[in-house]
Design a protein around this motif. Structure first.
Motif, PDB file in Angstrom:
ATOM      1  N   GLU A 256       0.818  -1.213   0.000  1.00  0.00           N
ATOM      2  CA  GLU A 256       0.000   0.000   0.000  1.00  0.00           C
ATOM      3  C   GLU A 256       0.851   1.262   0.000  1.00  0.00           C
ATOM      4  OE1 GLU A 256      -2.186  -0.740   3.760  1.00  0.00           O
ATOM      5  OE2 GLU A 256      -1.022   0.910   4.580  1.00  0.00           O
ATOM      6  N   ARG A 257       1.989   1.224   0.680  1.00  0.00           N
ATOM      7  CA  ARG A 257       2.857   2.397   0.702  1.00  0.00           C
ATOM      8  C   ARG A 257       3.452   2.654  -0.679  1.00  0.00           C
ATOM      9  NH1 ARG A 257       8.291   2.151   1.968  1.00  0.00           N
ATOM     10  NH2 ARG A 257       9.291   4.183   2.161  1.00  0.00           N
ATOM     11  N   ASP A 258       3.802   1.599  -1.401  1.00  0.00           N
ATOM     12  CA  ASP A 258       4.293   1.743  -2.778  1.00  0.00           C
ATOM     13  C   ASP A 258       3.221   2.395  -3.652  1.00  0.00           C
ATOM     14  OD1 ASP A 258       5.855  -1.481  -2.485  1.00  0.00           O
ATOM     15  OD2 ASP A 258       6.812   0.498  -2.366  1.00  0.00           O
ATOM     16  N   ARG A 259       1.978   1.965  -3.476  1.00  0.00           N
ATOM     17  CA  ARG A 259       0.896   2.530  -4.286  1.00  0.00           C
ATOM     18  C   ARG A 259       0.659   3.991  -3.927  1.00  0.00           C
ATOM     19  NH1 ARG A 259      -0.968  -2.900  -3.911  1.00  0.00           N
ATOM     20  NH2 ARG A 259      -1.906  -2.549  -1.884  1.00  0.00           N
ATOM     21  N   MET A 260       0.786   4.327  -2.641  1.00  0.00           N
ATOM     22  CA  MET A 260       0.598   5.715  -2.214  1.00  0.00           C
ATOM     23  C   MET A 260       1.696   6.598  -2.805  1.00  0.00           C
ATOM     24  SD  MET A 260       1.799   8.250   0.030  1.00  0.00           S
ATOM     25  CE  MET A 260       2.716   7.428   1.336  1.00  0.00           C
ATOM     26  N   ILE A 261       2.930   6.125  -2.765  1.00  0.00           N
ATOM     27  CA  ILE A 261       4.053   6.896  -3.314  1.00  0.00           C
ATOM     28  C   ILE A 261       3.898   7.051  -4.823  1.00  0.00           C
ATOM     29  CG2 ILE A 261       6.535   6.791  -3.764  1.00  0.00           C
ATOM     30  CD1 ILE A 261       6.890   5.669  -0.941  1.00  0.00           C
ATOM     31  N   THR A 262       3.445   5.999  -5.492  1.00  0.00           N
ATOM     32  CA  THR A 262       3.218   6.079  -6.944  1.00  0.00           C
ATOM     33  C   THR A 262       2.165   7.138  -7.261  1.00  0.00           C
ATOM     34  OG1 THR A 262       3.835   3.768  -7.323  1.00  0.00           O
ATOM     35  CG2 THR A 262       2.430   4.807  -8.973  1.00  0.00           C
ATOM     36  N   LEU A 263       1.077   7.144  -6.501  1.00  0.00           N
ATOM     37  CA  LEU A 263       0.025   8.136  -6.741  1.00  0.00           C
ATOM     38  C   LEU A 263       0.548   9.556  -6.523  1.00  0.00           C
ATOM     39  CD1 LEU A 263      -3.121   6.463  -5.150  1.00  0.00           C
ATOM     40  CD2 LEU A 263      -2.774   7.059  -7.533  1.00  0.00           C
ATOM     41  N   ARG A 264       1.361   9.726  -5.503  1.00  0.00           N
ATOM     42  CA  ARG A 264       1.934  11.052  -5.244  1.00  0.00           C
ATOM     43  C   ARG A 264       2.818  11.486  -6.415  1.00  0.00           C
ATOM     44  NH1 ARG A 264       2.995  12.992  -0.254  1.00  0.00           N
ATOM     45  NH2 ARG A 264       1.059  11.933   0.255  1.00  0.00           N
ATOM     46  N   GLY A 265       3.620  10.548  -6.910  1.00  0.00           N
ATOM     47  CA  GLY A 265       4.481  10.849  -8.051  1.00  0.00           C
ATOM     48  C   GLY A 265       3.685  11.188  -9.294  1.00  0.00           C
ATOM     49  N   VAL A 266       2.614  10.432  -9.530  1.00  0.00           N
ATOM     50  CA  VAL A 266       1.757  10.691 -10.698  1.00  0.00           C
ATOM     51  C   VAL A 266       1.146  12.087 -10.619  1.00  0.00           C
ATOM     52  CG1 VAL A 266      -0.430  10.037 -11.778  1.00  0.00           C
ATOM     53  CG2 VAL A 266       1.251   8.283 -11.240  1.00  0.00           C
ATOM     54  N   ARG A 267       0.752  12.502  -9.436  1.00  0.00           N
ATOM     55  CA  ARG A 267       0.136  13.819  -9.289  1.00  0.00           C
ATOM     56  C   ARG A 267       1.114  14.922  -9.686  1.00  0.00           C
ATOM     57  NH1 ARG A 267      -2.415  15.351  -3.569  1.00  0.00           N
ATOM     58  NH2 ARG A 267      -0.319  16.017  -3.068  1.00  0.00           N
ATOM     59  N   TYR A 268       2.329  14.837  -9.178  1.00  0.00           N
ATOM     60  CA  TYR A 268       3.319  15.853  -9.526  1.00  0.00           C
ATOM     61  C   TYR A 268       3.728  15.755 -10.994  1.00  0.00           C
ATOM     62  CZ  TYR A 268       4.055  17.294  -4.688  1.00  0.00           C
ATOM     63  OH  TYR A 268       3.889  17.799  -3.434  1.00  0.00           O
ATOM     64  N   GLY A 269       3.846  14.527 -11.484  1.00  0.00           N
ATOM     65  CA  GLY A 269       4.247  14.331 -12.878  1.00  0.00           C
ATOM     66  C   GLY A 269       3.227  14.893 -13.851  1.00  0.00           C
ATOM     67  N   TYR A 270       1.966  14.630 -13.577  1.00  0.00           N
ATOM     68  CA  TYR A 270       0.902  15.130 -14.458  1.00  0.00           C
ATOM     69  C   TYR A 270       0.861  16.661 -14.440  1.00  0.00           C
ATOM     70  CZ  TYR A 270      -1.448  10.825 -15.885  1.00  0.00           C
ATOM     71  OH  TYR A 270      -1.764   9.628 -16.472  1.00  0.00           O
ATOM     72  N   GLY A 271       1.045  17.239 -13.254  1.00  0.00           N
ATOM     73  CA  GLY A 271       1.046  18.697 -13.151  1.00  0.00           C
ATOM     74  C   GLY A 271       2.170  19.315 -13.965  1.00  0.00           C
ATOM     75  N   PHE A 272       3.356  18.716 -13.846  1.00  0.00           N
ATOM     76  CA  PHE A 272       4.511  19.216 -14.592  1.00  0.00           C
ATOM     77  C   PHE A 272       4.289  19.068 -16.088  1.00  0.00           C
ATOM     78  CE2 PHE A 272       8.818  20.627 -14.012  1.00  0.00           C
ATOM     79  CZ  PHE A 272       9.436  20.319 -15.212  1.00  0.00           C
TER      80      PHE A 272
END
Lengths: 149, 70
Positions: free
Chosen positions: A85-101
């Motif tokens: 679950e922590r891996d999935r949470m970190i992935t989601l956080r990364g996706v959020r910043y990546g999409y914004g950029f």
């Protein structure tokens, strides 16, 4: 180091190498006039398709080679491929910043097109915006894994 | 997202249970060792399900393992 953290590091390195090579190749071809004339967008399309192809191959090879090297260095006979679950949470956080950029980059590309930039260059800048978004996503993941979030 | 407001007693409970390692606890509850490390350091708040699994591994109620920081 978890499986996902290893994947993120390799993915970041491969993305930077592949797109660095593509940028070098594109700038050389553009300077030679390869993208001038009526076939400009067709040639651009083919170059991007080649990039996708060798990008995928580079990612696969990079992941396999790094996994082998890491297993040899750590003498780990039973590496874990568990994603929790922590891996999935970190992935989601990364996706959020990546999409914004990526969104910001693509918007700037459309602005460049609106003020008259060469469509071939804008098209490739859009591609680099997508790549930069992917790189930001994996960079955020690596940072979060390193700080132990 | 600020620092999680959930504290825990996992490290002490591990030592009370035959000096259970982080890896052993991780295997019991089905997560990576790094996740257990992050939880012990209160850098990551586990899901409700994971919190219950960890408490069950120590045969304790959830409230004995985790506490909310006001």
């Amino acid at each position: 180091m978890s499986h996902e953290e290893k994947n993120a590091i390799v993915s970041l390195i491969v993305t930077l190498v592949v797109f660095g090579y593509y940028g070098f190749r594109f700038s050389g071809l553009y300077a030679e006039g390869y993208f001038a004339g009526p076939d400009a967008m067709t040639r651009t399309g083919w170059e991007i398709l080649y990039l996708i192809g060798y990008g995928i191959i580079a990612q696969i090879i990079g992941q396999i080679v790094f996994a082998i090297i890491f297993a040899i260095i750590t003498n780990d006979r039973k590496p874990s491929f568990l994603i929790d679950e922590r891996d999935r949470m970190i992935t989601l956080r990364g996706v959020r910043y990546g999409y914004g950029f990526m969104g910001g980059g693509v918007t700037l590309c459309f602005l460049a097109l609106a003020i008259g930039w060469d469509p071939v260059i804008v098209f490739n800048l859009i591609l680099f915006s997508i790549a930069a978004g992917a790189a930001v996503e994996t960079l955020v993941k690596v940072v979060m894994y390193r700080i132990g979030a | 997202m600020g620092k999680p407001r959930v504290a825990n007693d996992i490290r002490r409970l591990r030592f009370e249970h035959d000096e259970m390692t982080q890896k052993q606890l991780a295997e019991i509850v089905g997560v990576t060792r790094q996740t257990i490390v992050a939880i012990e350091k209160a850098n990551y708040s586990p899901s409700l399900e994971l919190a219950f699994l960890i408490a069950r591994a120590f045969k304790r109620p959830v409230e004995d393992v985790f506490s909310f920081i006001e």
